[in-house]
Design an enzyme around this catalytic site. Structure first.
Site, PDB file in Angstrom:
ATOM      1  N   HIS A 294      17.805 -39.623  -6.555  1.00 23.79           N
ATOM      2  CA  HIS A 294      18.222 -38.270  -6.915  1.00 23.79           C
ATOM      3  C   HIS A 294      17.012 -37.358  -6.919  1.00 23.79           C
ATOM      4  CE1 HIS A 294      16.975 -39.387 -11.077  1.00 23.79           C
ATOM      5  NE2 HIS A 294      17.700 -40.452 -10.908  1.00 23.79           N
ATOM      6  N   HIS A 337       9.283 -40.936 -16.984  1.00 17.79           N
ATOM      7  CA  HIS A 337       8.343 -40.052 -16.324  1.00 17.79           C
ATOM      8  C   HIS A 337       7.389 -39.428 -17.330  1.00 17.79           C
ATOM      9  CE1 HIS A 337      11.897 -37.725 -17.502  1.00 17.79           C
ATOM     10  NE2 HIS A 337      11.154 -36.637 -17.533  1.00 17.79           N
ATOM     11  N   GLU A 343       8.566 -29.895 -21.882  1.00 19.37           N
ATOM     12  CA  GLU A 343      10.016 -29.728 -21.862  1.00 19.37           C
ATOM     13  C   GLU A 343      10.561 -29.539 -23.271  1.00 19.37           C
ATOM     14  OE1 GLU A 343      11.514 -33.273 -20.079  1.00 19.37           O
ATOM     15  OE2 GLU A 343      10.462 -32.977 -18.169  1.00 19.37           O
ATOM     16  N   TYR A 352      24.316 -35.829 -23.683  1.00 19.74           N
ATOM     17  CA  TYR A 352      23.323 -35.917 -22.614  1.00 19.74           C
ATOM     18  C   TYR A 352      23.258 -37.361 -22.141  1.00 19.74           C
ATOM     19  CZ  TYR A 352      18.816 -35.602 -20.218  1.00 19.74           C
ATOM     20  OH  TYR A 352      17.813 -35.649 -19.290  1.00 19.74           O
ATOM     21  N   HIS A 367       9.190 -32.732 -25.416  1.00 20.89           N
ATOM     22  CA  HIS A 367       8.344 -33.702 -24.728  1.00 20.89           C
ATOM     23  C   HIS A 367       7.230 -32.915 -24.050  1.00 20.89           C
ATOM     24  CE1 HIS A 367      12.323 -36.114 -24.459  1.00 20.89           C
ATOM     25  NE2 HIS A 367      11.644 -36.469 -25.538  1.00 20.89           N
ATOM     26  N   HIS A 373       8.474 -40.167 -21.352  1.00 17.78           N
ATOM     27  CA  HIS A 373       9.795 -40.135 -21.959  1.00 17.78           C
ATOM     28  C   HIS A 373      10.817 -40.527 -20.901  1.00 17.78           C
ATOM     29  CE1 HIS A 373       8.848 -36.123 -20.424  1.00 17.78           C
ATOM     30  NE2 HIS A 373      10.136 -35.946 -20.192  1.00 17.78           N
TER      31      HIS A 373
END
Length: 437
Positions: A294, A337, A343, A352, A367, A373
């Site tokens: 993705h 990542h 973020e 979520y 983050h 995270h």
């Protein structure tokens, strides 16, 4: 909710970045000249500039306002207000925690609060004086701003309701914004907020930098993501009333107040492109993979505030809404990542997909750059063991304010009991599975 003044209607124009024209009374706008010697209807001519005069045309923002009284009528007797809940970058009040942070939804205060008095700053970066960076706020409101008006000289405000509808009365007219929509109030524009429902809660991104704009689509082409036709702008609607009120101004990271004897929302006609707008996030055209893997989460960008470095945003407004997941041989949630971007994330409604427990609508997470995270243990287990049939993520809406600068939590955010001390434990179940061949 207060009765609406009769001067103008709650209707909209559509588009993004256009030059709009609107008048609440026929003949309010002059023809062929912005600043005639005698404006029509005995009005005053005033320009609100959202950018320097000489920036390139594509980013030049200003609106001509034709109003009953000029704004200089209330530009006196400013008194600084103590604002313990509102902070601006740079903010170093105490020693904030570091690492991955998450909060439960903040409760509504016991005392009555408006949108303005119910603002609480969660994190900041950059510097309001150099017009770099942003602040992330939450608001909890239980009453309307009846005779209190405000404007932000430090930045534009991107408002994301999570609970309760708002009616934004601005100098350009009125906008309704509901959970699932995004509203933007330009820098320097006066407004007040009326509650449509009994109470309201949501998120605010205060952008100190370049005004938010549509991101470049690159290889995507002419269509997709947020399309200009889906943005709504108000038509002229003015308040012609005398009152004992207050104007609150945010300037240099501080709040100031001056008395009012009339409504400052007395603009009878206007034209320009420095105007407020609302965007329905359900119209976001999600782009994703239909084969495997993705794309990077930048594919979910609704609006961006560019920085001097191409492709590196001062702040991005990113949205994760209903979509199909169809990738084959693919770990479908966000992978683990460590980003160079920081973020700040929240949930408007639903779940979520990378954090199905402990992350609630009205809550938030932070983050910061280069802190790793990703999905919690249960999400990892589900994503690595389920059959990869086409899957529809439904009734979900999360967002992210993503910025190139570290976000520093405020003293308020660092001390409230809603800060989850055990948040990092969501990854403790991720054990070793390595098998040597």
């Amino acid at each position: 909710m207060q009765d609406e003044p009769p001067f103008g209607s709650l209707t909209y124009q559509t588009g993004f970045g256009n030059e709009f024209t609107s008048e609440a009374e026929p003949g309010a706008l002059p023809e062929g000249q912005n600043n005639p010697q005698r404006p029509p209807l005995g009005l005053y001519t005033e320009q609100l500039s959202g950018t320097a005069f000489t920036v390139p045309n594509a980013r030049n923002r200003r609106t001509w306002l034709y109003r009953i009284r000029p704004s200089v009528r209330h530009a006196w007797r400013f008194t600084e207000i103590d604002s313990p809940w509102i902070a601006s970058g740079p903010d170093r009040d105490g020693d904030p925690p570091i690492g991955q942070l998450r909060w439960d939804p903040p409760p509504f205060p016991d005392e009555a609060t408006t949108f303005l008095s119910g603002l609480r700053t969660v994190a900041t970066n950059g510097d309001v004086r150099t017009q770099v960076g942003m602040a992330a706020h939450v608001y909890m409101a239980t009453t309307s701003m009846e005779t209190t008006y405000c404007y932000d000289a430090d930045g534009e405000l991107a408002i994301l309701p999570q609970e309760g509808r708002l009616r934004l009365h601005t100098e350009c007219g009125r906008l309704d914004v509901s959970p699932g929509e995004l509203a933007v109030i330009p820098r320097g524009m006066k407004f007040r907020v009326v509650l449509v429902d009994e109470r309201a809660r949501g998120y605010v991104c205060e952008n100190y930098g370049t005004a938010l704009e549509l991101p470049e689509r690159g290889p995507i082409g002419a269509n997709g993501l947020a399309n200009p036709r889906d943005f709504r702008h108000p038509v002229a609607a003015y308040e012609d009333r005398d009152l004992d009120g207050e104007l609150v101004v945010k300037f240099d990271g501080r709040l100031f107040s001056c008395p009012l004897d009339h409504s400052p929302l007395d603009v009878v006609g206007w034209h320009g492109n420095h105007v407020p707008y609302v965007y329905d996030l359900s119209t976001f055209n999600v782009i994703g993979s239909i084969s495997f893997d993705h794309p990077d989460p930048s594919i979910f960008t609704v609006l961006t505030s560019p920085s001097p470095d191409p492709g590196v945003a001062n702040v991005d407004v990113v949205v994760f809404t209903d979509r199909w997941l169809v990738g084959e041989h693919t770990f479908r949630p966000p992978w683990y990542h460590s980003n160079t971007m920081s973020e700040f994330m929240g949930i408007v409604h639903g779940v979520y997909d990378a954090k199905e427990e402990g992350f609630s609508p009205g809550g938030m997470s932070l983050h910061n750059q280069l802190f790793p995270h990703g999905p919690d243990h249960d999400a990892w287990l589900k994503a690595t063991s389920s059959d990869l049939e086409p899957q529809k993520l439904s009734d979900t809406l999360s967002f992210m304010f993503e910025t190139r600068y570290p976000l520093v939590p405020t003293a308020y955010a660092s001390s409230i009991p809603q800060l989850q001390d055990d948040y990092p434990t969501v990854w403790h179940g991720l054990e070793r599975h390595f098998e040597r061949r």
